[in-house]
Scaffold this active site. Structure first.
Site, PDB file in Angstrom:
ATOM      1  N   HIS A 111      10.736   6.163  -4.235  1.00 57.32           N
ATOM      2  CA  HIS A 111       9.877   5.442  -5.163  1.00 57.32           C
ATOM      3  C   HIS A 111       9.152   6.363  -6.129  1.00 57.32           C
ATOM      4  CE1 HIS A 111       7.208   6.675  -1.922  1.00 57.32           C
ATOM      5  NE2 HIS A 111       6.167   6.481  -2.725  1.00 57.32           N
ATOM      6  N   ASP A 113       5.430   6.356  -7.720  1.00 57.53           N
ATOM      7  CA  ASP A 113       4.174   5.694  -7.382  1.00 57.53           C
ATOM      8  C   ASP A 113       3.798   4.645  -8.425  1.00 57.53           C
ATOM      9  OD1 ASP A 113       3.781   7.132  -5.072  1.00 57.53           O
ATOM     10  OD2 ASP A 113       2.349   8.549  -5.947  1.00 57.53           O
ATOM     11  N   HIS A 264      10.010  10.122  -4.934  1.00 62.17           N
ATOM     12  CA  HIS A 264       9.849  10.797  -3.653  1.00 62.17           C
ATOM     13  C   HIS A 264      10.034   9.828  -2.496  1.00 62.17           C
ATOM     14  CE1 HIS A 264       5.813   9.473  -4.935  1.00 62.17           C
ATOM     15  NE2 HIS A 264       5.500   9.388  -3.650  1.00 62.17           N
ATOM     16  N   ARG A 284      -4.800  11.499  -1.259  1.00 62.37           N
ATOM     17  CA  ARG A 284      -4.149  11.655  -2.554  1.00 62.37           C
ATOM     18  C   ARG A 284      -5.087  11.265  -3.683  1.00 62.37           C
ATOM     19  NH1 ARG A 284      -0.200   7.262  -3.871  1.00 62.37           N
ATOM     20  NH2 ARG A 284      -1.991   6.550  -5.074  1.00 62.37           N
TER      21      ARG A 284
END
Length: 324
Positions: A111, A113, A264, A284
């Site tokens: 995917h 993000d 990723h 994150r």
């Protein structure tokens, strides 16, 4: 700096990300990121405050309401905590495990993000606080290299195409199963965006595929059969091993990547672990991204929902937070 793989990634040494980085160091890191797409760091000493400070060196950070109600994140709305144990604490279930169980294909975890929003994040910084003693690696792929690996004829066709991105493109959840119905309800209102299949990097001018198995639902202007065949071809291309690199996490590890030109995947080899060996806590931050633009000048637009951090716009409970 040492390259991590043939097409993507580099290990950076002798940089303390918790320090007050000077302009020259930040400029060097930004240039390296444009070249290598993802940078890896070991043995860093970032806390939440230092993490936010670092993120702001790369752009304006967007907020992550999904974990604002965690006491330890009070005052740090820019940080998203990614952890099965935190999910259990917040909503009483490991939602990511439910999503993974219902993937359409083995590639579904790959995917970009939040590509279901009109302005997906640009730069992401992920740090490991606590990880299992083995497993749980993250893979990245270079979407510029994947585009260049296509034949000229296919590249030319893709240059003028657009695709719809949604949160549920790769999932088959069953609302008759209580846990799956609850997961669907907690996602809440949905964002849907139409993006160019090929995106032009705003800084380098490079062209890259801007589709991903997790979020890209269909190509506009094609029949369902045509769309699925072409997307499968592109998904197979962008997940070819030669375009990828793999990072094994240890406490204090940090990865910084360009979310505009990479996809990723988190390895799913730790779901069966129990007890202390299963604990995984990651944090994150992400910078606000631009509206993607294609080679033909096409600009992405939203068909449902608001941009990230639009004034007064609610953010879905798990938007952009899947499979790290």
């Amino acid at each position: 700096m040492q390259r991590a793989a043939g097409f993507i990634g580099a290990y950076v040494e002798d940089v303390d990300l918790a320090a007050d980085l000077d302009e020259a160091t930040v400029a060097d890191l930004r240039r390296a990121l444009l070249t290598h797409k993802v940078l890896f760091f070991r043995d860093q000493r970032l806390d939440h405050a230092a993490h936010v400070t670092l993120g702001r060196q790369f752009g304006t950070l967007h907020t992550s309401p999904r974990t604002q109600n965690l006491p330890e994140l009070e005052g740090f709305p820019e940080i998203l905590t990614i952890s099965p144990q935190v999910d259990e604490q917040l909503v009483g279930a490991n939602r990511e495990a439910i999503f993974r169980k219902n993937w359409n294909t083995a590639l579904s975890g790959w995917h970009i993000d939040a590509s279901q929003v009109v302005n997906p994040p640009a730069i992401a910084i992920l740090r490991a606080e606590r990880v299992p003693p083995y497993g749980g690696d993250t893979h990245w792929t270079n979407l510029v290299a994947a585009y260049q690996g296509l034949s000229p004829a296919v590249r030319k066709m893709c240059d003028g195409l657009q695709a719809e991105h949604t949160f549920w493109a790769a999932h088959n959840l069953d609302p008759s199963v209580p846990a799956e119905r609850q997961a669907m309800e907690e996602i809440g209102s949905q964002r849907v965006a139409v993006h160019p299949v090929v995106r032009v990097h705003p800084e380098t001018g490079e062209r890259a595929l801007f589709v991903n198995p997790s979020r890209t639902a269909r190509i506009l202007g094609m029949s369902p059969v045509e769309s699925r065949h072409l997307l499968n071809l592109l998904f197979e291309e962008l997940t070819r091993p030669q375009y990828t690199t793999r990072f094994s996490w240890t406490p204090g590890s940090v990865a910084i990547w360009d979310n505009r030109f990479t996809a990723h995947l988190a390895a799913t080899d730790i779901d069966h672990l129990q007890g202390e060996d299963a604990v995984r806590i990651m944090h994150r931050t992400s910078t606000r991204g631009e509206v993607p633009v294609g080679p033909d000048g096409f600009e992405s637009y939203a068909t449902a929902g608001q941009p990230l951090d639009a004034p007064g716009a609610p953010v879905p409970a798990a938007a952009g937070a899947s499979q790290r």
